[in-house]
Design a protein around this motif. Structure first.
Motif, PDB file in Angstrom:
ATOM      1  N   VAL A 128       0.796  -1.229   0.000  1.00  0.00           N
ATOM      2  CA  VAL A 128       0.000   0.000   0.000  1.00  0.00           C
ATOM      3  C   VAL A 128       0.830   1.282   0.000  1.00  0.00           C
ATOM      4  O   VAL A 128       0.367   2.316  -0.490  1.00  0.00           O
ATOM      5  N   SER A 152       1.104   3.765  -2.893  1.00  0.00           N
ATOM      6  CA  SER A 152      -0.130   4.421  -3.330  1.00  0.00           C
ATOM      7  C   SER A 152      -0.609   5.497  -2.369  1.00  0.00           C
ATOM      8  O   SER A 152      -1.602   6.175  -2.645  1.00  0.00           O
ATOM      9  N   ILE A 181      -4.513   1.364  -4.967  1.00  0.00           N
ATOM     10  CA  ILE A 181      -4.925   0.401  -3.943  1.00  0.00           C
ATOM     11  C   ILE A 181      -6.323  -0.092  -4.282  1.00  0.00           C
ATOM     12  O   ILE A 181      -7.241   0.706  -4.485  1.00  0.00           O
ATOM     13  N   VAL A 202      -6.961  -0.126   5.688  1.00  0.00           N
ATOM     14  CA  VAL A 202      -6.910  -1.335   4.862  1.00  0.00           C
ATOM     15  C   VAL A 202      -7.051  -2.578   5.730  1.00  0.00           C
ATOM     16  O   VAL A 202      -6.803  -2.550   6.940  1.00  0.00           O
ATOM     17  N   ASP A 220      -6.376  -4.277   1.120  1.00  0.00           N
ATOM     18  CA  ASP A 220      -7.435  -3.625   0.346  1.00  0.00           C
ATOM     19  C   ASP A 220      -8.145  -2.589   1.209  1.00  0.00           C
ATOM     20  O   ASP A 220      -8.271  -2.751   2.432  1.00  0.00           O
TER      21      ASP A 220
END
Length: 529
Positions: A58, A61, A135, A193, A198
């Protein structure tokens, strides 16, 4: 964490979580036994990513956002440079800001716009020379309380941080996620996340009663449902060019402690399209819970409406179903009172409102159990929709009940179980609410006699003021085409006790049932559901 305390802070919505799933491989019974011996006492490796794996996924991003006056966080959601952040990070800044990536590179970003519904979300656009790493968002409804989450951002503008925590609550009304991954000023707009790396939310606020801006372990994030709906609006170019003032105030928690809450409808209150003002209150109720809510005012004509969530529309917005409403307790009393049995375990939304843009102070009181309404001397009972046990099915069914002050007991009047009207979109719960409200109005207006008639080619049971009077627009409920009205009136009593009811024949074919006799002859239900 005390959930009551948190709901006072943020109001209440529901999301659900994703945990790492152990991959299954096919093996023979021999392989399985051999592997069991080989690894006895040793945990098998799972394919759930480690915190280090998630960090590496992550971090490329996540960006720091710099305006003239402040810094915040954001994250890339498309390879062509769409970036999401909080509206409050950029709403008082210029239309062009600077974003800084983890590797130190910087890009200029246009502020595309803000959420048209007033949520704390904004979209930025950068124009990279090559594709950016975005992401992915987690599936909607994939987060649950107790799930591990990670907060990523740029606290205090000193670089990207990565902290871990657990989801402790998910609000069933406004989509807010409560978690304990530490965030601080500058984390606003950064992603929350899951164990797959995610996105499940957008970090937006922390609770700091000391006022010093430091984290105390109570953090909040906007839900993934709201985020995905906003991304769709951004990609479609449907954003507000300035941050809208939220059209609705956050609901206050309603406590069933019998204490009086003083409030006021003002021009700053929420407003219906008709122009009437309203305040919102939220509470969690249990199936079968008996409640009474009173709204009193000498300034306005009080009106209460009780709703519960019934799903979401195509944009992820919560839909509500009306459970009950009440205007005047009687023709002599403009206050409002709801007394009912809650139909299911759920979050409930109460609207305290009035008519014709009235403003003024009011008081609200909520308590468990049934409370007799203060009204005219002619009122002998309060009607409401509750539940009763159906011996045949063993289920609790919607039931029109009455509370009789002088007897201090409940009476079961009508059990609603026919499926006929569902083909017209009218559930038994809705029929129960409607009929109970109409019976309440009838007894307040001294229309004590139930009879049957025809209204708009529909056979109905109505309430009239005297024997011999016919039905008009004063009906209580409609009947199926195959129902015999006289038998229905008889069944109001026969189905509940082993006697014929106090029915009166004033002329052939016209049957009248005195509500007052019905209330005193049907056995008392006591305090049992």
């Amino acid at each position: 964490m005390n959930r009551t305390f948190v709901r006072k802070l943020v109001g209440t919505v529901a999301l659900v979580g994703l945990v790492g799933i152990l991959s299954e491989t096919s093996m023979s019974p021999f392989d399985s036994k051999f592997l069991g011996k080989l690894t006895s006492g040793t945990a098998l490796a799972q394919d759930t990513p480690s915190g280090r794996d998630i960090y590496q996924k992550v971090i490329p991003s996540v960006v720091e956002i710099r305006t003239l006056n402040s810094t915040g966080s954001g994250f890339v959601v498309s390879s062509d440079g769409l970036i999401i952040t909080n509206a409050h990070v950029v709403d008082d800044g210029p239309s062009v800001v600077t974003v800084v990536f983890q590797d130190g590179s910087q890009l200029t970003a246009d502020v595309l716009g803000f959420d048209a519904l007033g949520q704390d979300l904004a979209a930025l656009q950068v124009y990279p020379e090559s594709e950016l790493q975005a992401i992915p968002t987690a599936p909607i409804g994939s987060l649950q309380p107790g799930d591990q989450v990670y907060a990523v951002g740029s606290p205090f503008g000193i670089g990207i941080s990565f902290t871990a925590g657990v989801v402790s609550d998910i609000d069933s009304l406004d989509g807010m996620i409560q978690h304990d991954a530490p965030i601080n000023p500058g984390n606003s707009g950064g992603p929350l996340v899951d164990n797959n790396g995610d996105i499940v939310g957008v970090n937006t606020a922390l609770y700091n009663p000391t006022g010093n801006g430091t984290n105390l372990g109570i953090s909040f994030a906007i839900s993934n449902e709201r985020l995905q709906a906003f991304i769709g609006s951004a990609e479609a170019g449907q954003l507000a060019q300035s941050r809208p003032t939220p059209s609705a105030q956050r609901p206050q928690e309603l406590l069933f402690d019998g204490q009086v809450v003083d409030a006021a409808l003002t021009q700053e209150s929420n407003q219906f399209p008709s122009g009437s003002y309203y305040d919102t209150y939220v509470f969690s109720g249990e199936s079968g819970q008996e409640v009474s809510i009173q709204m009193s005012s000498s300034d306005i004509d009080s009106y209460l409406i009780l709703l519960r969530p019934s799903g979401r529309d195509e944009n992820g917005q919560i839909l509500f179903e009306k459970i009950a409403d009440q205007d005047d307790i009687s023709s002599e009393n403009a206050n409002a009172q709801l007394s009912l049995t809650l139909p299911e375990t759920s979050s409930y939304l109460l609207l305290a409102t009035s008519f014709a843009k009235e403003t003024g102070v009011y008081s609200l009181k909520a308590e468990n159990g049934f409370t007799a309404a203060a009204s005219s001397s002619n009122q002998t009972a309060s009607f409401f929709c509750g539940q009763s046990l159906d011996p045949a099915s063993g289920e609790n069914l919607p039931t029109t009940l009455s509370w009789i002050p002088e007897l201090q007991g409940k009476r079961s009047i009508i059990v609603w179980k026919s499926q006929f009207f569902e083909q017209f979109g009218l559930t038994n719960q809705q029929r129960c609410v409607q009929a109970s409200s109409r019976l309440q109005t009838a007894i307040e207006e001294e229309r004590f006699y139930l009879t049957a008639g025809n209204v708009d080619n529909q056979t109905v049971v109505c309430a009239v003021g005297q024997e011999g009077e016919t039905c008009g627009q004063n009906y209580i409920f409609a009947l199926k085409p195959t129902d015999n009205p006289d038998i229905v009136l008889q069944q109001l009593i026969v189905s509940l006790r082993d006697a014929s009811g106090p029915l009166y024949q004033s002329r052939p074919g016209e049957t009248y049932l005195d509500i007052r006799d019905l209330l005193t002859t049907i056995p008392d239900m006591g305090n049992e559901n």
